[in-house]
Enzyme design. Structure first.
Site, PDB file in Angstrom:
ATOM      1  N   GLU A 194      28.390  32.563 107.031  1.00 56.74           N
ATOM      2  CA  GLU A 194      28.011  31.824 108.234  1.00 56.74           C
ATOM      3  C   GLU A 194      26.834  32.487 108.945  1.00 56.74           C
ATOM      4  O   GLU A 194      26.068  31.834 109.635  1.00 56.74           O
ATOM      5  CB  GLU A 194      29.203  31.726 109.189  1.00 56.74           C
ATOM      6  CG  GLU A 194      30.331  30.855 108.690  1.00 56.74           C
ATOM      7  CD  GLU A 194      31.508  30.829 109.658  1.00 56.74           C
ATOM      8  OE1 GLU A 194      32.165  29.801 109.736  1.00 56.74           O
ATOM      9  OE2 GLU A 194      31.756  31.846 110.328  1.00 56.74           O
ATOM     10  N   ASP A 247      23.467  40.458  89.686  1.00 59.77           N
ATOM     11  CA  ASP A 247      24.562  41.358  89.327  1.00 59.77           C
ATOM     12  C   ASP A 247      25.468  41.520  90.544  1.00 59.77           C
ATOM     13  O   ASP A 247      25.055  42.066  91.560  1.00 59.77           O
ATOM     14  CB  ASP A 247      24.015  42.713  88.878  1.00 59.77           C
ATOM     15  CG  ASP A 247      25.058  43.575  88.174  1.00 59.77           C
ATOM     16  OD1 ASP A 247      26.261  43.363  88.414  1.00 59.77           O
ATOM     17  OD2 ASP A 247      24.669  44.460  87.391  1.00 59.77           O
ATOM     18  N   SER A 289      25.931  55.114  79.574  1.00 60.36           N
ATOM     19  CA  SER A 289      25.395  53.862  80.101  1.00 60.36           C
ATOM     20  C   SER A 289      23.886  53.823  79.960  1.00 60.36           C
ATOM     21  O   SER A 289      23.215  54.855  79.997  1.00 60.36           O
ATOM     22  CB  SER A 289      25.765  53.701  81.578  1.00 60.36           C
ATOM     23  OG  SER A 289      25.249  52.491  82.086  1.00 60.36           O
ATOM     24  N   LYS A 337      24.607  51.359  87.620  1.00 61.53           N
ATOM     25  CA  LYS A 337      25.912  52.012  87.585  1.00 61.53           C
ATOM     26  C   LYS A 337      25.832  53.414  88.180  1.00 61.53           C
ATOM     27  O   LYS A 337      26.779  53.865  88.833  1.00 61.53           O
ATOM     28  CB  LYS A 337      26.442  52.067  86.148  1.00 61.53           C
ATOM     29  CG  LYS A 337      26.881  50.718  85.601  1.00 61.53           C
ATOM     30  CD  LYS A 337      27.498  50.844  84.223  1.00 61.53           C
ATOM     31  CE  LYS A 337      27.949  49.468  83.707  1.00 61.53           C
ATOM     32  NZ  LYS A 337      28.537  49.549  82.354  1.00 61.53           N
ATOM     33  N   GLU A 386      33.783  40.157  84.347  1.00 61.99           N
ATOM     34  CA  GLU A 386      33.197  39.231  83.382  1.00 61.99           C
ATOM     35  C   GLU A 386      31.897  38.629  83.910  1.00 61.99           C
ATOM     36  O   GLU A 386      31.796  38.213  85.064  1.00 61.99           O
ATOM     37  CB  GLU A 386      34.191  38.103  83.096  1.00 61.99           C
ATOM     38  CG  GLU A 386      33.776  37.160  82.004  1.00 61.99           C
ATOM     39  CD  GLU A 386      34.021  37.713  80.610  1.00 61.99           C
ATOM     40  OE1 GLU A 386      33.111  37.566  79.770  1.00 61.99           O
ATOM     41  OE2 GLU A 386      35.108  38.274  80.365  1.00 61.99           O
ATOM     42  N   ARG A 442      28.976  40.003  84.617  1.00 64.49           N
ATOM     43  CA  ARG A 442      28.418  40.783  85.737  1.00 64.49           C
ATOM     44  C   ARG A 442      29.009  40.327  87.065  1.00 64.49           C
ATOM     45  O   ARG A 442      28.351  40.337  88.099  1.00 64.49           O
ATOM     46  CB  ARG A 442      26.890  40.726  85.764  1.00 64.49           C
ATOM     47  CG  ARG A 442      26.214  41.235  84.496  1.00 64.49           C
ATOM     48  CD  ARG A 442      24.732  41.523  84.700  1.00 64.49           C
ATOM     49  NE  ARG A 442      23.966  40.357  85.068  1.00 64.49           N
ATOM     50  CZ  ARG A 442      23.456  39.479  84.201  1.00 64.49           C
ATOM     51  NH1 ARG A 442      23.661  39.648  82.893  1.00 64.49           N
ATOM     52  NH2 ARG A 442      22.755  38.443  84.611  1.00 64.49           N
ATOM     53  N   ARG A 450      28.433  43.126  90.506  1.00 66.76           N
ATOM     54  CA  ARG A 450      29.427  44.173  90.293  1.00 66.76           C
ATOM     55  C   ARG A 450      29.391  45.259  91.362  1.00 66.76           C
ATOM     56  O   ARG A 450      28.343  45.624  91.867  1.00 66.76           O
ATOM     57  CB  ARG A 450      29.223  44.800  88.910  1.00 66.76           C
ATOM     58  CG  ARG A 450      29.603  43.885  87.771  1.00 66.76           C
ATOM     59  CD  ARG A 450      29.266  44.487  86.422  1.00 66.76           C
ATOM     60  NE  ARG A 450      27.825  44.589  86.212  1.00 66.76           N
ATOM     61  CZ  ARG A 450      27.269  44.997  85.080  1.00 66.76           C
ATOM     62  NH1 ARG A 450      28.049  45.350  84.062  1.00 66.76           N
ATOM     63  NH2 ARG A 450      25.959  45.046  84.957  1.00 66.76           N
ATOM     64  N   ALA A 492      34.443  43.923  81.417  1.00 72.60           N
ATOM     65  CA  ALA A 492      35.084  43.034  80.451  1.00 72.60           C
ATOM     66  C   ALA A 492      34.144  41.911  80.030  1.00 72.60           C
ATOM     67  O   ALA A 492      33.460  41.312  80.849  1.00 72.60           O
ATOM     68  CB  ALA A 492      36.353  42.447  81.051  1.00 72.60           C
TER      69      ALA A 492
END
Length: 393
Positions: A28, A325, A348, A353, A291, A293, A327, A253
């Site tokens: 909002e 992304d 990685s 990350k 799942e 990202r 995540r 995942a």
């Protein structure tokens, strides 16, 4: 805008003051006056009606709503934010129910343990809202913020809120809210800050199980955790004694890649490579329910449809209305802290990350590259990850 810290806002609320709570700019993007019902004074609702001018509502917990038989206003809620309005009410001891005094009485009676459903006339002039049980960690709305703030002050789970409007009838945003704050000398906080405050204050994961798990890549210990506020299930694979300085892979995942061996991405190959490395060198794989990202399986398939039309993995997410992304690695950081891991070597190729873990106090001593072969089907995907997302491949 200048925001105050949550502790100072809680102190103000406990002193009977009203504060401003601002929600996400992508939601909002508005500010509500918020007071805790148990601590608010006789002038609170009058101040809201006179100065804020919005709809005065009374967020309550589900327990209060159920005890007082506050049923939903409509059976089919089509509000874009899913706000849980109940039937409006007046306490039976009111006359018209609309005065500030009588709305205050109605609000106070909502938290009176002796109140019963029959003590409220329906419809009325106060609008109860039902908060999600898990508060702002489940829904980042003013309803949940008000009830969470009440709980954090030690009060019964109920508040009173009112949207802030400008003199011309438009909604107050940005500098308008800052001016309102300064004019009335109020504390102002964000729901995002309240979310982070609760995350630091309360445990977010719960250990559920540990088993031996033989796999094609070796035998691991498999731990099962449950995210306390989202009910998500997280699996952790470990090999060897867990050390304070550990090799760690965070793996999001990917049903299509991990299970069906899709060649659209490199997820399955990265998981297999990481399992081989951890089996040989020791360490941990945290398998996160992120799942696509963070957009979910069905939205990922919708993104694939767009990719078949010429989009790439980034522009497809954006076209669907998501960030590239979504995540967050707070749960992963919580799991590392559960195992008393202070420093990690991170398997990685994704710089986000690193930053995502660092902001939650995890020290990353070394990056271990995850090398997987490129295929004809994922070439464009890999190029996009490197150029647009900064992956180190």
């Amino acid at each position: 805008m200048q925001f105050d810290n949550i502790d100072s806002a809680l102190m103000a609320l406990k002193n009977g003051e009203t504060i401003i709570v601002v929600d996400d700019e992508n939601r909002e993007n508005e500010g509500d006056l918020v007071a805790v019902t148990e601590w608010m004074n006789d002038n609170t609702i009058n101040f809201m009606a006179k100065e804020a001018r919005g709809l005065i509502c009374a967020p309550v917990s589900k327990d209060i709503a159920q005890r007082l038989d506050l049923v939903q206003m409509v059976d089919d809620n089509s509000d874009i934010f899913g706000t849980q309005f109940t039937v409006s009410i007046d306490h039976v001891d009111t006359t018209t129910g609309i005065s500030a005094y009588e709305r205050t009485l109605t609000a106070k009676k909502l938290i009176d343990p002796s109140s019963e459903a029959k003590d409220f006339n329906r419809p009325g002039h106060l609008f109860p809202l039902v908060a999600q049980d898990k508060g702002v960690l489940a829904r980042n709305g003013h309803t949940e913020a008000a009830v969470d703030l009440a709980k954090l002050t030690g009060a019964k789970p109920a508040g009173v809120i009112c949207e802030i409007m400008n003199d011309d009838g438009t909604m107050a945003k940005g500098q308008d809210l800052q001016n309102f704050k300064e004019k009335h000398q109020l504390k102002m906080i964000t729901i995002d800050d309240l979310i982070e405050y609760r995350k630091k204050l309360e445990p977010e994961i719960e250990f559920k199980a540990k088993v031996k798990m033989p796999t094609d890549f070796g035998t691991f210990d498999m731990y099962g955790f449950k995210a306390t506020y989202t009910d998500e299930e997280i699996v952790v694979l470990t090999k060897g004694a867990i050390r304070q300085h550990e090799n760690v892979r965070l793996h999001s995942a990917c049903l299509t890649g991990d299970i069906f061996h899709s060649q659209r991405c490199d997820c399955g190959a990265q998981l297999e490579s990481s399992m081989k490395y951890i089996n040989e060198h020791g360490g941990m794989i945290i398998y996160l329910p992120q799942e696509g990202r963070g957009i979910g399986l069905l939205n990922k398939l919708r993104a694939y449809e767009l990719i078949e039309q010429g989009y790439d993995t980034v522009t497809a997410n954006l076209a669907l209305g998501f960030d590239e992304d979504l995540r967050d690695y707070h749960i992963a950081a919580q799991i590392l802290k559960y195992f008393n891991i202070e420093h990690i070597n991170l398997l990685s190729n994704n710089p986000s990350k690193f930053e995502g873990l660092k902001q939650y106090g995890i020290d990353i001593a070394e990056r271990i590259e995850v090398i997987v072969p490129e295929t004809v089907h994922n070439h464009d995907y890999m190029v996009t990850k490197k150029i647009k997302m900064g992956h180190l491949i």
